[in-house]
Design an enzyme around this catalytic site. Structure first.
Site, PDB file in Angstrom:
ATOM      1  N   GLY A 132       4.119  10.241  -6.292  1.00  0.00           N
ATOM      2  CA  GLY A 132       3.650   9.523  -5.098  1.00  0.00           C
ATOM      3  C   GLY A 132       4.291   8.143  -5.005  1.00  0.00           C
ATOM      4  N   ALA A 188       0.483  10.522  -6.811  1.00  0.00           N
ATOM      5  CA  ALA A 188       0.620  11.500  -5.716  1.00  0.00           C
ATOM      6  C   ALA A 188      -0.748  12.067  -5.375  1.00  0.00           C
ATOM      7  CB  ALA A 188       1.563  12.625  -6.131  1.00  0.00           C
ATOM      8  N   TYR A 223     -12.967  14.191  -2.019  1.00  0.00           N
ATOM      9  CA  TYR A 223     -12.014  13.245  -2.606  1.00  0.00           C
ATOM     10  C   TYR A 223     -12.533  12.708  -3.938  1.00  0.00           C
ATOM     11  CZ  TYR A 223      -9.152   8.981  -2.960  1.00  0.00           C
ATOM     12  OH  TYR A 223      -8.312   7.987  -3.394  1.00  0.00           O
ATOM     13  N   ARG A 267     -18.080  -4.020   0.101  1.00  0.00           N
ATOM     14  CA  ARG A 267     -16.968  -3.455  -0.645  1.00  0.00           C
ATOM     15  C   ARG A 267     -16.200  -4.598  -1.306  1.00  0.00           C
ATOM     16  NH1 ARG A 267     -19.260   0.320   0.938  1.00  0.00           N
ATOM     17  NH2 ARG A 267     -18.523   2.244   1.854  1.00  0.00           N
TER      18      ARG A 267
HETATM   19  N1  LIG Z   1      -5.092   2.718  -1.242  1.00  0.00           N
HETATM   20  C1  LIG Z   1      -6.331   2.628  -1.743  1.00  0.00           C
HETATM   21  O1  LIG Z   1      -7.179   1.849  -1.262  1.00  0.00           O
HETATM   22  C2  LIG Z   1      -6.709   3.455  -2.950  1.00  0.00           C
HETATM   23  C3  LIG Z   1      -7.977   3.267  -3.507  1.00  0.00           C
HETATM   24  C4  LIG Z   1      -8.345   4.039  -4.605  1.00  0.00           C
HETATM   25  C5  LIG Z   1      -7.444   4.940  -5.153  1.00  0.00           C
HETATM   26  N2  LIG Z   1      -6.213   5.090  -4.589  1.00  0.00           N
HETATM   27  C6  LIG Z   1      -5.288   6.064  -5.187  1.00  0.00           C
HETATM   28  O2  LIG Z   1      -4.053   5.415  -5.461  1.00  0.00           O
HETATM   29  C7  LIG Z   1      -2.974   6.333  -5.282  1.00  0.00           C
HETATM   30  C8  LIG Z   1      -1.928   5.744  -4.367  1.00  0.00           C
HETATM   31  O3  LIG Z   1      -2.520   5.457  -3.117  1.00  0.00           O
HETATM   32  P1  LIG Z   1      -1.675   4.871  -1.907  1.00  0.00           P
HETATM   33  O4  LIG Z   1      -2.577   3.966  -1.159  1.00  0.00           O
HETATM   34  O5  LIG Z   1      -0.364   4.385  -2.387  1.00  0.00           O
HETATM   35  O6  LIG Z   1      -1.497   6.182  -1.024  1.00  0.00           O
HETATM   36  P2  LIG Z   1      -0.226   6.659  -0.159  1.00  0.00           P
HETATM   37  O7  LIG Z   1      -0.734   7.738   0.727  1.00  0.00           O
HETATM   38  O8  LIG Z   1       0.487   5.497   0.442  1.00  0.00           O
HETATM   39  O9  LIG Z   1       0.730   7.283  -1.271  1.00  0.00           O
HETATM   40  C9  LIG Z   1       0.540   8.568  -1.787  1.00  0.00           C
HETATM   41  C10 LIG Z   1       1.907   9.209  -1.879  1.00  0.00           C
HETATM   42  O10 LIG Z   1       1.727  10.544  -2.395  1.00  0.00           O
HETATM   43  C11 LIG Z   1       2.617  11.384  -1.719  1.00  0.00           C
HETATM   44  N3  LIG Z   1       2.130  12.768  -1.760  1.00  0.00           N
HETATM   45  C12 LIG Z   1       1.079  13.293  -1.080  1.00  0.00           C
HETATM   46  N4  LIG Z   1       0.981  14.602  -1.342  1.00  0.00           N
HETATM   47  C13 LIG Z   1       1.978  14.910  -2.215  1.00  0.00           C
HETATM   48  C14 LIG Z   1       2.399  16.106  -2.844  1.00  0.00           C
HETATM   49  N5  LIG Z   1       1.781  17.278  -2.594  1.00  0.00           N
HETATM   50  N6  LIG Z   1       3.449  16.055  -3.687  1.00  0.00           N
HETATM   51  C15 LIG Z   1       4.098  14.877  -3.921  1.00  0.00           C
HETATM   52  N7  LIG Z   1       3.757  13.726  -3.326  1.00  0.00           N
HETATM   53  C16 LIG Z   1       2.709  13.732  -2.486  1.00  0.00           C
HETATM   54  C17 LIG Z   1       2.677  10.853  -0.297  1.00  0.00           C
HETATM   55  O11 LIG Z   1       3.845  11.262   0.379  1.00  0.00           O
HETATM   56  C18 LIG Z   1       2.601   9.351  -0.527  1.00  0.00           C
HETATM   57  O12 LIG Z   1       3.889   8.766  -0.560  1.00  0.00           O
HETATM   58  C19 LIG Z   1      -3.591   7.628  -4.789  1.00  0.00           C
HETATM   59  O13 LIG Z   1      -3.746   8.497  -5.883  1.00  0.00           O
HETATM   60  C20 LIG Z   1      -4.953   7.209  -4.264  1.00  0.00           C
HETATM   61  O14 LIG Z   1      -5.888   8.261  -4.368  1.00  0.00           O
HETATM   62  C21 LIG Z   1      -5.825   4.369  -3.502  1.00  0.00           C
END
Ligand SMILES: NC(=O)c1ccc[n+]([C@@H]2O[C@H](COP(=O)([O-])OP(=O)(O)OC[C@H]3O[C@@H](n4cnc5c(N)ncnc54)[C@H](O)[C@@H]3O)[C@@H](O)[C@H]2O)c1
Length: 370
Positions: A9, A80, A181, A249
């Protein structure tokens, strides 16, 4: 010592920031990402991904592609995922497939090609409702929020019908998995900590609160509340705030999240542990919507308080950061007002389609707002 780090990801919001920081310290970075349309509408390498990052386009569930991407890798940051609490409640198979089967495939491959350490991004959502205190000072772990209270208020009530106060939630609070989720993220955590320990690797999980900062997908209406608000305000629309807007939050700047990943990757104390990661300052969602409109020069835009609740949403959840501070040496640094100004400046340079109304219709159609 310079290492090769695989970020699954890694073309996403957090991944790009983590990659930049690792490159600055001389590490090699490979990103494995399928560039999903919801996050990358052009399905192309994002311009904000540092040119030094080796991007491998592939799906996390494709074991062969992933196995090749693991060649020569010292450590993995597993990001990811399909990201969105509300959407996970109806896209159940897609979320569970990418998030949990995807993590399983990653570990299946790591058994043959182990890495020194794997750090996974978990989420505050695993707690469900955060920790509360009753009017009598009793701490309550397993608060379940019902529908709206008979008097129209939203805060969970104690046995005598008195509203309870949210207090910082430590990692020791029992998980309460209230959305698909959250279930997915908890499974990711457990797979990571169980299998790294079993196969002689080191594992750590970060329970991240609401992350914000430049680069978050503005076109994705399912995630990143500040990106969603920014996108609305930019189009002259009121940010939509669910319930009464008083839900609390913690909004953590992506630069602080980057420092947490770096510490989790390097510190021996991180191994086998989960850590809360936030800013240490909690705010109501309504206040944040107002501050953000002001930071974008649109203080005239009032939030639209919908008085509706979304399925799977929690009322209050704020982190206790003691463990991350003491064990990891984590110290959040970003000032919120400065962070909002920086976000506003970045948003002003972007184009995005306001898809929030569309996303809300999806929830309404399925009876997931009430
Ligand atoms: N952004 C937040 O507030 C937040 C909060 C808590 C946890 N998270 C976790 O942090 C991580 C990153 O979040 P983010 O905000 O950068 O999200 P994002 O959606 O910007 O990045 C996720 C990336 O994963 C890729 N992806 C999705 N499905 C895929 C697959 N099947 N195979 C390969 N790649 C795939 C997407 O193309 C994307 O680039 C995630 O695991 C998310 O659950 C984020």
């Amino acid at each position: 010592m310079a290492e090769t780090i695989l970020i699954t990801g890694g073309a996403g919001f957090v991944g790009r920031h983590v990659a930049k920081s690792l490159l600055e310290d001389g590490h090699r970075v490979r990103a494995f990402d399928s560039l999903i349309e919801q996050v990358h509408p052009a399905r192309a390498r994002p311009v904000e991904l540092d040119p030094e990052v080796e991007l491998v386009v592939g799906d996390i569930r494709d074991g062969d592609a992933l196995g090749r991407a693991l060649t020569g890798v010292d450590a993995v940051i597993h990001l990811a995922a399909e990201v969105g609490v509300g959407q996970s409640m109806y896209a159940v198979d897609r979320y569970t497939s990418v998030n949990d089967l995807g993590t399983a495939v990653l570990f299946q491959k790591l058994i043959d090609k182990p890495a020194r350490r794997v750090v996974v991004a978990s989420s505050m959502s695993v707690y469900g409702e955060g920790l509360y205190r009753t009017a009598d000072g009793v701490l309550m772990e397993d608060v379940v929020r019902g529908p709206r209270n008979p008097d129209g208020s939203w805060d969970p009530l104690d046995g005598e019908g008195r509203a309870m106060t949210p207090v910082p939630t430590p990692e020791t609070k029992r998980p309460a998995l209230k959305s698909v989720y959250a279930i997915n993220k908890f499974v990711q955590e457990r797979l990571t900590l169980t299998l790294t320990a079993q196969y002689g690797m080191e594992g750590a999980a970060l329970r991240l609160w609401n992350i914000y900062g430049p680069g978050q997908a503005l076109s994705n209406p399912y995630t990143g509340v500040l990106a969603i608000f920014a996108s609305r305000i930019m189009h002259g629309q009121a940010p939509m705030v669910f319930e009464d807007g008083r839900q609390r939050r913690d909004f953590v700047h992506v630069s602080d999240v980057v420092s947490a990943f770096r510490l989790a990757l390097e510190r021996p104390e991180a191994v086998g542990e989960t850590f809360n990661i936030g800013s240490g300052e909690d705010r109501s969602v309504e206040d944040v919507a107002r501050l953000q409109a002001a930071s974008m020069g649109r203080g005239d835009i009032e939030p639209n308080i919908t008085k509706q609740a979304r399925a799977g949403d929690i009322r209050h959840n704020i982190p206790d950061l003691t463990k991350a501070r003491t064990l990891l040496g984590y110290e959040p640094k970003q000032d919120f007002t400065r962070g909002l100004e920086e976000l506003a400046a970045w948003v002003a340079r972007q184009e995005s389609k306001d898809r929030v109304a569309e996303a809300r219709r999806e929830l309404e159609l399925r009876g997931l707002v009430a």
